[in-house]
Design a protein around this motif. Structure first.
Motif, PDB file in Angstrom:
ATOM      1  N   SER A  24       0.869  -1.298   0.083  1.00 35.38           N
ATOM      2  CA  SER A  24      -0.004  -0.055  -0.125  1.00 35.38           C
ATOM      3  C   SER A  24       0.920   1.213   0.018  1.00 35.38           C
ATOM      4  O   SER A  24       2.173   1.096   0.285  1.00 35.38           O
ATOM      5  N   HIS A  26       0.667   3.740   1.856  1.00 36.18           N
ATOM      6  CA  HIS A  26       1.198   3.840   3.379  1.00 36.18           C
ATOM      7  C   HIS A  26       2.351   3.047   3.724  1.00 36.18           C
ATOM      8  O   HIS A  26       3.247   3.537   4.414  1.00 36.18           O
ATOM      9  N   THR A  27       2.312   1.741   3.376  1.00 33.27           N
ATOM     10  CA  THR A  27       3.418   1.078   3.797  1.00 33.27           C
ATOM     11  C   THR A  27       4.748   1.359   3.070  1.00 33.27           C
ATOM     12  O   THR A  27       5.787   1.355   3.674  1.00 33.27           O
ATOM     13  N   ARG A  29       5.562   4.182   1.789  1.00 32.12           N
ATOM     14  CA  ARG A  29       6.092   5.467   2.514  1.00 32.12           C
ATOM     15  C   ARG A  29       6.816   5.166   3.729  1.00 32.12           C
ATOM     16  O   ARG A  29       7.862   5.575   4.099  1.00 32.12           O
ATOM     17  N   ALA A 165      -8.798   0.994   7.144  1.00 36.38           N
ATOM     18  CA  ALA A 165      -8.425   1.225   5.886  1.00 36.38           C
ATOM     19  C   ALA A 165      -9.070   0.364   5.210  1.00 36.38           C
ATOM     20  O   ALA A 165      -9.593   0.951   4.030  1.00 36.38           O
TER      21      ALA A 165
END
Length: 282
Positions: A24, A26-27, A29, A165
């Protein structure tokens, strides 16, 4: 801080995490930030731009210095381990695709972490949260439909064992195409899984859809913010935080804790462990 060559390799690796490995945003980043934190440490220590040679020559001394710096900054052991894991991932990429080997990163011992089990909460505590959210909204200037939305989201987390999420990525089309009470959701690692939605949870969501003042297109996220945009996870977390404070419940009662409370409630009611652990896994 880093040379152009290393910056290009770093950017390519970041893209690979998302588009090649399916992580994802988020992961991806988080991995990128962890590796950049190490490069900042090297840069501040050597006062020189970090290049490929620095990555090739990583030593146990370099890593222990970084770990010590994180420890001084009160980073948790879990955070330290995660950052080391991210650096391992990047070094593995360098070795595989750019012939830049390093052995120190793969042999450094990781700090031991305490194995903690997420706390589950009693059903009555969860239902009290729902009531408190409705009351908080009615006493504030927020529109009433916002409370209905928050309760619907939390009902999905608790009654479906979903991550926040996953819930916020559900589209109106996903909801309308639910078959035999099974909802298809995009889970961790961009893997789809099916979640059983209890009738009372369906009623909570349908109630929200009926009172939501904004038109929701088929491919739009189902849950909308106060101004009509996509609702942010922080908004839901703040709603729970306000409710639990009014009830004097512990800070560990978070939206994610509802997911584990769901599993515990199923087990207490006689559910099979293997079946429900599978439903929470992906």
């Amino acid at each position: 801080m880093i040379t152009n060559t290393l910056q290009h390799i770093y950017d390519t690796w970041c893209d690979y995490l998302i588009y090649g490995k399916g992580y994802s945003a988020h992961t991806g980043r988080a991995y990128a930030d962890d590796v950049m934190a190490y490069m900042r440490c090297v840069h501040s220590r050597l006062d020189d731009a970090v290049d490929i040679c620095h990555m090739h020559n990583i030593s146990h001394t370099d890593l222990r210095y970084w770990i010590g710096e994180m420890d001084e900054n009160a980073r948790s052991r879990a955070t330290i381990n995660r950052r080391l894991s991210s650096l391992k991932n990047f070094c593995r990429w360098l070795q595989t695709y750019h012939n830049v080997p390093n052995t120190a990163i793969f042999s450094i011992p990781l700090p031991k972490t305490d194995n903690t089990v997420p706390r589950a909460f009693a059903s009555q505590d969860v239902f009290d949260i729902f009531t408190a959210i409705r009351q908080y909204v009615s006493e504030s200037r927020a529109e009433q439909w916002v409370g209905v939305r928050d309760v619907a989201i939390l009902a999905m987390l608790y009654g479906g064992g979903m991550r926040i999420a996953e819930c916020l990525h559900i589209t109106l089309s996903d909801w309308q195409q639910m078959s035999q009470d099974m909802l298809r959701v995009l889970g961790k690692g961009n893997i789809y899984r099916k979640v059983y939605i209890l009738p009372n949870v369906q009623q909570a969501v349908d109630r929200y859809v009926a009172v939501c003042p904004y038109k929701i297109a088929a491919q739009d996220p189902l849950f909308r913010g106060a101004r009509g945009g996509v609702v942010n996870a922080g908004v839901v977390q703040r709603s729970v935080r306000n409710a639990r404070k009014s009830l004097h419940l512990p800070d560990t009662l978070t939206p994610h804790a509802l997911r584990h409370s769901f599993a515990t409630a199923l087990l207490v009611s006689g559910g099979r462990f293997t079946h429900h652990s599978r439903s929470l896994r992906t």
